[in-house]
Design a protein around this motif. Structure first.
Motif, PDB file in Angstrom:
ATOM      1  N   SER A 372      45.737  34.335  43.759  1.00 49.08           N
ATOM      2  CA  SER A 372      45.147  34.731  45.045  1.00 49.08           C
ATOM      3  C   SER A 372      45.296  36.242  45.246  1.00 49.08           C
ATOM      4  CB  SER A 372      45.813  34.254  46.346  1.00 49.08           C
ATOM      5  OG  SER A 372      47.288  34.454  46.106  1.00 49.08           O
ATOM      6  N   ILE A 373      43.981  36.769  45.594  1.00 47.53           N
ATOM      7  CA  ILE A 373      44.084  38.227  45.511  1.00 47.53           C
ATOM      8  C   ILE A 373      43.439  38.613  47.032  1.00 47.53           C
ATOM      9  CG2 ILE A 373      42.700  40.413  44.874  1.00 47.53           C
ATOM     10  CD1 ILE A 373      42.357  38.978  42.270  1.00 47.53           C
ATOM     11  N   GLY A 374      44.188  39.539  47.723  1.00 47.63           N
ATOM     12  CA  GLY A 374      43.754  39.907  49.045  1.00 47.63           C
ATOM     13  C   GLY A 374      43.349  41.487  49.017  1.00 47.63           C
ATOM     14  N   GLY A 375      42.668  41.847  49.765  1.00 47.48           N
ATOM     15  CA  GLY A 375      42.171  43.348  50.011  1.00 47.48           C
ATOM     16  C   GLY A 375      41.126  43.406  51.083  1.00 47.48           C
ATOM     17  N   VAL A 376      40.422  44.628  51.015  1.00 51.71           N
ATOM     18  CA  VAL A 376      39.326  44.875  51.739  1.00 51.71           C
ATOM     19  C   VAL A 376      38.003  45.033  50.935  1.00 51.71           C
ATOM     20  CG1 VAL A 376      38.472  46.601  53.457  1.00 51.71           C
ATOM     21  CG2 VAL A 376      40.832  46.068  53.578  1.00 51.71           C
ATOM     22  N   ASP A 377      37.031  44.452  51.264  1.00 51.81           N
ATOM     23  CA  ASP A 377      35.851  44.439  50.605  1.00 51.81           C
ATOM     24  C   ASP A 377      35.109  45.877  50.740  1.00 51.81           C
ATOM     25  OD1 ASP A 377      34.452  44.034  52.739  1.00 51.81           O
ATOM     26  OD2 ASP A 377      34.079  41.920  52.220  1.00 51.81           O
ATOM     27  N   GLU A 378      33.878  46.094  50.138  1.00 52.40           N
ATOM     28  CA  GLU A 378      32.877  47.283  50.302  1.00 52.40           C
ATOM     29  C   GLU A 378      32.657  47.535  51.798  1.00 52.40           C
ATOM     30  OE1 GLU A 378      28.843  45.157  48.570  1.00 52.40           O
ATOM     31  OE2 GLU A 378      29.958  46.907  47.335  1.00 52.40           O
ATOM     32  N   GLY A 380      34.168  46.719  54.405  1.00 56.02           N
ATOM     33  CA  GLY A 380      35.622  47.067  55.167  1.00 56.02           C
ATOM     34  C   GLY A 380      36.173  45.823  55.694  1.00 56.02           C
ATOM     35  N   GLU A 381      35.594  44.603  55.289  1.00 50.61           N
ATOM     36  CA  GLU A 381      36.299  43.320  55.688  1.00 50.61           C
ATOM     37  C   GLU A 381      37.339  42.700  54.767  1.00 50.61           C
ATOM     38  OE1 GLU A 381      35.171  41.823  58.573  1.00 50.61           O
ATOM     39  OE2 GLU A 381      33.909  43.354  58.973  1.00 50.61           O
ATOM     40  N   GLN A 382      38.441  42.347  55.432  1.00 49.25           N
ATOM     41  CA  GLN A 382      39.493  41.624  54.657  1.00 49.25           C
ATOM     42  C   GLN A 382      38.698  40.280  53.796  1.00 49.25           C
ATOM     43  OE1 GLN A 382      43.793  41.358  55.863  1.00 49.25           O
ATOM     44  NE2 GLN A 382      42.964  41.345  57.749  1.00 49.25           N
ATOM     45  N   PHE A 383      39.465  40.266  52.636  1.00 55.53           N
ATOM     46  CA  PHE A 383      38.746  39.092  51.791  1.00 55.53           C
ATOM     47  C   PHE A 383      40.239  38.400  51.481  1.00 55.53           C
ATOM     48  CE2 PHE A 383      39.021  42.007  48.634  1.00 55.53           C
ATOM     49  CZ  PHE A 383      39.681  41.388  47.582  1.00 55.53           C
ATOM     50  N   VAL A 384      40.080  37.023  50.943  1.00 59.36           N
ATOM     51  CA  VAL A 384      41.287  36.612  50.284  1.00 59.36           C
ATOM     52  C   VAL A 384      40.490  35.691  49.197  1.00 59.36           C
ATOM     53  CG1 VAL A 384      43.547  34.983  50.378  1.00 59.36           C
ATOM     54  CG2 VAL A 384      42.742  36.464  52.130  1.00 59.36           C
ATOM     55  N   MET A 385      40.731  35.967  47.880  1.00 67.73           N
ATOM     56  CA  MET A 385      40.118  35.085  47.050  1.00 67.73           C
ATOM     57  C   MET A 385      41.346  34.315  46.340  1.00 67.73           C
ATOM     58  SD  MET A 385      38.925  36.526  43.266  1.00 67.73           S
ATOM     59  CE  MET A 385      39.311  35.293  41.852  1.00 67.73           C
ATOM     60  N   TYR A 386      41.287  32.981  46.289  1.00 68.81           N
ATOM     61  CA  TYR A 386      41.978  32.025  45.744  1.00 68.81           C
ATOM     62  C   TYR A 386      41.274  31.062  44.788  1.00 68.81           C
ATOM     63  CZ  TYR A 386      44.505  27.788  45.133  1.00 68.81           C
ATOM     64  OH  TYR A 386      45.421  26.638  44.621  1.00 68.81           O
ATOM     65  N   GLN A 422      29.980  36.868  43.807  1.00 66.75           N
ATOM     66  CA  GLN A 422      29.160  37.045  45.011  1.00 66.75           C
ATOM     67  C   GLN A 422      30.040  37.305  46.153  1.00 66.75           C
ATOM     68  OE1 GLN A 422      27.318  33.771  47.128  1.00 66.75           O
ATOM     69  NE2 GLN A 422      25.716  35.374  48.016  1.00 66.75           N
ATOM     70  N   ARG A 423      31.259  36.474  46.407  1.00 66.25           N
ATOM     71  CA  ARG A 423      31.912  36.469  47.613  1.00 66.25           C
ATOM     72  C   ARG A 423      33.128  37.707  47.360  1.00 66.25           C
ATOM     73  NH1 ARG A 423      32.728  31.793  51.726  1.00 66.25           N
ATOM     74  NH2 ARG A 423      34.368  33.146  52.184  1.00 66.25           N
ATOM     75  N   TYR A 424      33.487  38.124  46.119  1.00 68.45           N
ATOM     76  CA  TYR A 424      34.703  38.818  46.059  1.00 68.45           C
ATOM     77  C   TYR A 424      34.208  39.918  45.217  1.00 68.45           C
ATOM     78  CZ  TYR A 424      36.594  34.364  47.641  1.00 68.45           C
ATOM     79  OH  TYR A 424      36.742  33.148  48.356  1.00 68.45           O
ATOM     80  N   PRO A 425      35.111  41.297  45.228  1.00 64.16           N
ATOM     81  CA  PRO A 425      34.805  42.299  44.406  1.00 64.16           C
ATOM     82  C   PRO A 425      35.337  42.189  43.111  1.00 64.16           C
ATOM     83  CG  PRO A 425      36.722  42.732  45.966  1.00 64.16           C
ATOM     84  CD  PRO A 425      36.155  41.439  46.384  1.00 64.16           C
ATOM     85  N   ILE A 426      34.969  41.166  42.125  1.00 67.28           N
ATOM     86  CA  ILE A 426      35.288  41.161  40.966  1.00 67.28           C
ATOM     87  C   ILE A 426      34.099  40.907  40.030  1.00 67.28           C
ATOM     88  CG2 ILE A 426      37.411  39.715  41.870  1.00 67.28           C
ATOM     89  CD1 ILE A 426      36.214  37.193  40.335  1.00 67.28           C
ATOM     90  N   ARG A 427      34.348  41.019  38.528  1.00 65.11           N
ATOM     91  CA  ARG A 427      33.416  40.765  37.589  1.00 65.11           C
ATOM     92  C   ARG A 427      34.054  40.251  36.460  1.00 65.11           C
ATOM     93  NH1 ARG A 427      31.792  45.741  36.285  1.00 65.11           N
ATOM     94  NH2 ARG A 427      30.116  45.662  37.590  1.00 65.11           N
ATOM     95  N   LYS A 458      38.709  48.663  45.710  1.00 66.47           N
ATOM     96  CA  LYS A 458      39.507  50.247  45.627  1.00 66.47           C
ATOM     97  C   LYS A 458      41.155  49.730  45.469  1.00 66.47           C
ATOM     98  CE  LYS A 458      36.550  52.957  48.121  1.00 66.47           C
ATOM     99  NZ  LYS A 458      36.307  54.205  49.295  1.00 66.47           N
ATOM    100  N   GLN A 459      41.638  49.069  46.371  1.00 62.70           N
ATOM    101  CA  GLN A 459      42.815  48.335  46.202  1.00 62.70           C
ATOM    102  C   GLN A 459      43.066  47.033  46.678  1.00 62.70           C
ATOM    103  OE1 GLN A 459      45.351  51.235  48.534  1.00 62.70           O
ATOM    104  NE2 GLN A 459      45.810  52.404  46.764  1.00 62.70           N
ATOM    105  N   GLY A 460      43.877  46.171  46.019  1.00 63.42           N
ATOM    106  CA  GLY A 460      44.292  44.756  46.406  1.00 63.42           C
ATOM    107  C   GLY A 460      45.398  44.557  46.139  1.00 63.42           C
ATOM    108  N   ARG A 461      45.976  43.253  46.193  1.00 66.76           N
ATOM    109  CA  ARG A 461      47.235  42.727  46.114  1.00 66.76           C
ATOM    110  C   ARG A 461      46.911  41.310  45.361  1.00 66.76           C
ATOM    111  NH1 ARG A 461      50.742  42.137  51.151  1.00 66.76           N
ATOM    112  NH2 ARG A 461      48.902  41.948  52.238  1.00 66.76           N
TER     113      ARG A 461
END
Length: 548
Positions: A372-378, A380-386, A422-427, A458-461
């Motif tokens: 799981s990865i949490g952070g703020v997307d482009e 400015g909204e919080q996202f949680v990818m699992y 599409q949903r998360y800041p990953i490639r 930019k930053q995430g956990r």
């Protein structure tokens, strides 16, 4: 009228209709859910249960197998607190210790009435992506109690006569990093149960409650008889096996899942009392999940037994509170459903292999690598990818193992690359079969997965709760083990593994960092020397195995 009066045609038709109702509930839930782990990865299940004791009547064939046993315990926990159920009432519960798994698996339970009389219970489970806790997504690898894992909810009435309790919804949304997803998933689950209510009414209108009740009783009786017949085929005796898990996420010491199967005639006892003691970290299991995992293992070996509560009748369980497979609050249990459950499955299958070596395959990938990865997307909204991943299945008597099979306790799928990007800041850089991960044998194991992606935020956990990095899937009948799990991170240009290898939480990631999951391959079945030289050469050339 009694169950002996049920004719074969009615039995077949009503059984099919009951299964179809559960399947349609699954489909509605899946299509409406906001969380991709439900809509895209199928981490959900729906079913129909007894209004007397919560025992399972039927579950959808596309529902997660781990929920086979747990939901009937959940329904039973709701029945204990419901005094006067009414049509349209719907209860919410995610408490692992009330017949659940981990906190993210959230259940809705709805009493079903026919012409004013309580007839059955409808229930479903969905994995909500986030319900608070110390890490985004809830898989806190270093949680030392259940309160750090998220919002724990006992059975509460969420809908009163189909009217949503907005106060409870507000509590749920306030405690989640994804409040909009909570709203969407609540509506999806509730709608699926209402569809089940409508379809069950149509069935009873057509055939009458007496005939349907008799069919349900007969189906249970037949499942019990079929289970007993399979147990009779197992030679009487005691069979043991131990699976060793990496660690509990806090203490770097292995955990043993030890089972002793005792077969006597047409009954079987599964004794887990020699397993490790309750652990400090989140790899504890609850009683309902341990029982359900054992059932899934038996179903892997005897797949044609119809799923209902009759399969439990010939089985007895010994799971004392002195072991980590029957944890009590406040023990943390985040790894219960996706990790410990799979090692329970492989332990039971290992014990069965001692009795039925021709029926049980070699060891399979038994970790979901919950990432799981949490952070703020482009925006400015919080996202949680699992996301979770599959791996290689073991070779078996009649062929090679399946590559990239789903988790052993699941039919869940990895979310599509398109959905993730599409949903998360990953490639995603690579999603492929893992070279050299199959265990050699007369029939080789299946391949694990290589899943590698770049973080664009930019930053995430990032948090990882996995296993099987220190003990690989076993070979059988002379076959060799598959590759173990091997996750790694490339942080600011430096490649690192986590101190616990398969577990870690709140790893700080920045733009350009890479995360790679290398999942286990299946073990080989039979002496590799008995595999044809041509097949072995092809295995090496294709990258399935390392060498001949």
């Amino acid at each position: 009228m009694s169950i002996t009066d049920v004719d074969p045609l009615s039995l077949a038709v009503i059984r099919g209709r009951l299964e179809q109702i559960a399947d349609e509930m699954d489909t509605v839930f899946e299509r409406m859910a906001f969380s991709p782990v439900i809509s895209d990865a199928w981490d959900r299940a729906d079913g129909i249960y007894s209004a007397t004791d919560g025992s399972m009547i039927v579950q959808g064939i596309r529902g997660l197998p781990i929920f086979v046993g747990t939901m009937q315990y959940t329904v039973a926990s709701v029945l204990k607190i419901v005094r006067e159920p009414r049509p349209g009432d719907t209860y919410l519960v995610n408490d692992p210790f009330a017949g659940g798994t981990h906190i993210m698996d959230t259940k809705l339970v709805r009493p079903y009435f026919y012409k004013g009389k309580l007839f059955a219970m409808l229930a479903n489970t969905g994995h909500w992506t986030d319900l608070g806790g110390r890490v985004p997504g809830g898989f806190a690898a270093q949680a030392s109690d259940c309160y750090q894992e998220g919002l724990r909810i006992p059975p509460v009435r969420l809908f009163t006569e189909d009217t949503l309790n907005t106060d409870i919804l507000a509590i749920l949304q306030t405690n989640s990093r994804l409040p909009d997803d909570i709203m969407g998933d609540v509506e999806a689950q509730a709608t699926a149960l209402r569809v089940g209510d409508e379809r069950l009414t149509e069935l009873l209108d057509e055939y009458g409650p007496e005939l349907v009740s008799n069919v349900i009783a007969l189906l249970r009786e037949r499942s019990a008889l079929q289970m007993r017949s399979y147990i009779r085929d197992i030679p009487d005796g005691a069979y043991s096996f131990t699976e060793r898990m990496d660690n509990d996420g806090i203490n770097d010491e292995p955990l043993d899942v030890s089972v002793r199967l005792t077969v006597s005639g047409e009954e079987m006892t599964l004794d887990f009392s020699e397993s490790s003691a309750p652990c400090e970290g989140p790899m504890n299991s609850v009683y309902a999940a341990t029982v359900s995992s054992a059932i899934v293992a038996i179903k892997h070996v005897f797949p044609d037994i119809p799923i209902n509560s009759g399969i439990f009748d010939p089985l007895s369980f010994v799971i004392p509170e002195t072991v980590f497979l029957n944890a009590k609050p406040p023990r943390p249990v985040a790894g219960c459903a996706a990790e410990t459950s799979q090692r329970i499955i492989t332990a039971v299958m290992g014990a069965l292999a001692a009795a039925l070596p021709d029926r049980v395959p070699a060891g399979s990938s038994a970790t979901s690598n919950n990432l799981s990865i949490g952070g703020v997307d482009e925006d400015g909204e919080q996202f949680v990818m699992y996301t979770f991943l599959g791996g290689g299945y073991g070779g078996h008597q009649s062929g090679d193992g399946l590559s990239n099979g789903c988790s052993l306790m699941s039919i869940g799928l990895i979310q599509s690359v398109e959905t993730l990007e599409q949903r998360y800041p990953i490639r995603v850089h690579q999603y492929s079969l893992r070279d050299g991960s199959a265990g050699p044998g007369t029939f080789r194991g299946g391949l694990g997965v290589h899943f590698e992606f770049e973080y664009l935020g930019k930053q995430g956990r990032a948090s990882l709760l996995g296993d099987q990095s220190r003990t690989a899937p076993v070979g059988r009948m002379g076959g060799q083990p598959g590759a173990a799990s091997a996750p790694w991170f490339r942080l600011q240009g430096k490649t690192v593994t986590l101190p616990m290898v398969s577990k870690g939480e709140n790893v700080r990631i920045t733009q350009g960092d890479l995360i790679c999951m290398l999942t286990p391959g299946g073990g080989g079945y039979g002496d590799p020397a008995r595999r044809s030289k041509q097949a072995m050469a092809e295995d090496v050339a294709a990258g399935y195995t390392q060498s001949t």
